[in-house]
Design an enzyme around this catalytic site. Structure first.
Site, PDB file in Angstrom:
ATOM      1  CE  LYS A 206      -1.393   4.823  -6.339  1.00 57.67           C
ATOM      2  NZ  LYS A 206      -1.073   3.963  -5.194  1.00 57.67           N
TER       3      LYS A 206
ATOM      4  CB  ILE B 100      -9.636   7.344   1.508  1.00 58.76           C
ATOM      5  CG1 ILE B 100     -10.092   6.340   0.434  1.00 58.76           C
ATOM      6  CG2 ILE B 100      -9.776   6.735   2.915  1.00 58.76           C
ATOM      7  CD1 ILE B 100     -11.545   5.919   0.492  1.00 58.76           C
TER       8      ILE B 100
ATOM      9  CG  ASN C 259      -1.390   1.273   1.721  1.00 59.67           C
ATOM     10  OD1 ASN C 259      -2.282   1.858   1.109  1.00 59.67           O
ATOM     11  ND2 ASN C 259      -0.807   1.774   2.797  1.00 59.67           N
TER      12      ASN C 259
ATOM     13  CB  THR D 146      -5.565   9.306   4.018  1.00 59.27           C
ATOM     14  OG1 THR D 146      -5.356   9.873   2.720  1.00 59.27           O
ATOM     15  CG2 THR D 146      -6.428   8.068   3.905  1.00 59.27           C
TER      16      THR D 146
ATOM     17  CE1 TYR E 251      -1.066   8.436  -6.361  1.00 56.77           C
ATOM     18  CE2 TYR E 251      -3.065   8.729  -7.647  1.00 56.77           C
ATOM     19  CZ  TYR E 251      -2.437   8.320  -6.488  1.00 56.77           C
ATOM     20  OH  TYR E 251      -3.171   7.792  -5.459  1.00 56.77           O
TER      21      TYR E 251
HETATM   22  P1  ADP Z   1      -3.028   6.910   1.819  1.00 57.13           P
HETATM   23  O1  ADP Z   1      -3.291   6.279   3.156  1.00 57.13           O
HETATM   24  O2  ADP Z   1      -4.132   7.772   1.312  1.00 57.13           O
HETATM   25  O3  ADP Z   1      -2.586   5.885   0.793  1.00 57.13           O
HETATM   26  P2  ADP Z   1      -0.801   8.322   3.106  1.00 57.13           P
HETATM   27  O4  ADP Z   1       0.119   9.368   2.548  1.00 57.13           O
HETATM   28  O5  ADP Z   1      -1.593   8.646   4.317  1.00 57.13           O
HETATM   29  O6  ADP Z   1      -1.773   7.903   1.908  1.00 57.13           O
HETATM   30  O7  ADP Z   1      -0.005   6.962   3.381  1.00 57.13           O
HETATM   31  C1  ADP Z   1       0.978   6.469   2.558  1.00 57.13           C
HETATM   32  C2  ADP Z   1       2.033   5.809   3.422  1.00 57.13           C
HETATM   33  O8  ADP Z   1       3.063   5.270   2.582  1.00 57.13           O
HETATM   34  C3  ADP Z   1       2.727   6.780   4.399  1.00 57.13           C
HETATM   35  O9  ADP Z   1       2.761   6.220   5.686  1.00 57.13           O
HETATM   36  C4  ADP Z   1       4.121   6.926   3.824  1.00 57.13           C
HETATM   37  O10 ADP Z   1       5.114   7.171   4.807  1.00 57.13           O
HETATM   38  C5  ADP Z   1       4.321   5.573   3.163  1.00 57.13           C
HETATM   39  N1  ADP Z   1       5.353   5.589   2.122  1.00 57.13           N
HETATM   40  C6  ADP Z   1       5.458   6.464   1.105  1.00 57.13           C
HETATM   41  N2  ADP Z   1       6.536   6.163   0.354  1.00 57.13           N
HETATM   42  C7  ADP Z   1       7.134   5.073   0.903  1.00 57.13           C
HETATM   43  C8  ADP Z   1       8.282   4.286   0.592  1.00 57.13           C
HETATM   44  N3  ADP Z   1       9.057   4.569  -0.462  1.00 57.13           N
HETATM   45  N4  ADP Z   1       8.570   3.235   1.380  1.00 57.13           N
HETATM   46  C9  ADP Z   1       7.799   2.930   2.449  1.00 57.13           C
HETATM   47  N5  ADP Z   1       6.704   3.642   2.799  1.00 57.13           N
HETATM   48  C10 ADP Z   1       6.370   4.704   2.045  1.00 57.13           C
END
Ligand code: ADP
Length: 251
Positions: free
Chosen positions: A159, A188, A89, A190, A155
């Site tokens: 996806k 969502i 995710n 978030t 993006y």
């Molecule tokens: P959503 O929940 O809407 O998908 P968020 O930005 O709240 O979006 O959550 C995305 C999560 O993915 C965050 O916790 C972020 O730190 C994590 N994330 C983003 N890039 C990376 C990465 N390269 N490796 C690990 N985690 C990541």
């Protein structure tokens, strides 16, 4: 039908916030041991691990880096001895720019985290889940994996790529006991949506306008779909693209 994940191990990437956090909690509620994976380590993460209980671990990992992902899966096996479910995710929204204005850096970073990250995770998860003879993977795309959005070429491409990758991996694993599906969340509530709306009244109304159901979705509403797709209740569901989007893509 199995309604519990007791003695099973679930991995959730991007678990520090939003949808990932809610899904980690949902897996734990069903009895799974949970490995929360994120590149961010903060107080919220410490609290989440506490909330998840004694059988949860946090692993710091950048999903776009092959050595990090390989080590992350090895750490889960060292801690729990097995892997059964994965929710891939972790993602970033990338900078907004039209196709001709999108920088190479924006393109590479967005594709690197969102698409390569999902591939790398599955590359190392599948051999471990195969050892159990049964398990499931859910990847997180977006409604942007089903339709286009002006100004978000990297993006949207990342996806759509996750959707195609999921279908392909599902076919490869179909007779091997691993089901592979993809969830496409709509708008969502978030931190990502807070960034996109700027938390302004105008921004919030604009994004609400995308949702026929008249509100933003909750992270828990995505978590419910993910946990269901991993459960035995979904035993004939693989290669499926599930919109959980309040009607967004029905328009
Ligand atoms: P959503 O929940 O809407 O998908 P968020 O930005 O709240 O979006 O959550 C995305 C999560 O993915 C965050 O916790 C972020 O730190 C994590 N994330 C983003 N890039 C990376 C990465 N390269 N490796 C690990 N985690 C990541």
């Amino acid at each position: 039908m199995e309604t519990t994940f007791k003695n099973k191990v679930a991995l959730v990437t991007g678990g520090a916030s939003g949808i990932g956090r809610a899904t980690a909690l949902a897996f734990a509620k069903k009895g799974a041991k949970v490995a929360v994976v994120d590149w961010m380590e903060n107080d919220e993460m410490v609290n989440l691990i506490k909330e998840l209980g004694s059988e949860a671990i946090f692993i710091k990992c950048d999903v776009s880096k092959i050595d990090d992902v390989k080590a992350m899966v090895a750490q889960i096996i060292a801690a729990f001895g097995r892997l059964d479910y994965a929710f891939n995710n972790a993602g970033i929204e990338g900078a907004s720019a039209a196709t001709q204005d999108c920088s190479e850096e924006n393109w590479d970073k967005t594709i690197g985290v969102n698409l390569k990250g999902v591939w790398l995770c599955m590359k190392y998860e599948i051999p471990e889940i195969l050892k159990q003879g049964k398990g499931a993977i859910v990847n997180c795309a977006s409604v942007a994996g089903m339709i286009g959005f002006a100004g978000l070429p990297a993006y949207v491409a990342s996806k759509h790529g996750i959707v195609g990758l999921t279908k392909t991996t599902a076919l490869e694993c179909a007779t091997q006991g691993i089901r592979v599906n993809v969830v496409c969340p709509g708008v969502i509530q978030t931190p990502m949506i807070d960034r996109l709306t700027g938390k302004t009244k105008e921004g919030i109304e604009r994004f609400k306008g995308f949702e026929p159901i008249g509100r933003f979705g909750l992270p828990e509403e995505i978590a419910n779909a993910v946990v269901w797709m991993c459960s035995d209740e979904a035993s004939f569901v693989t290669g499926h693209v599930m919109a959980v989007d309040g009607g967004f893509t029905a328009q």
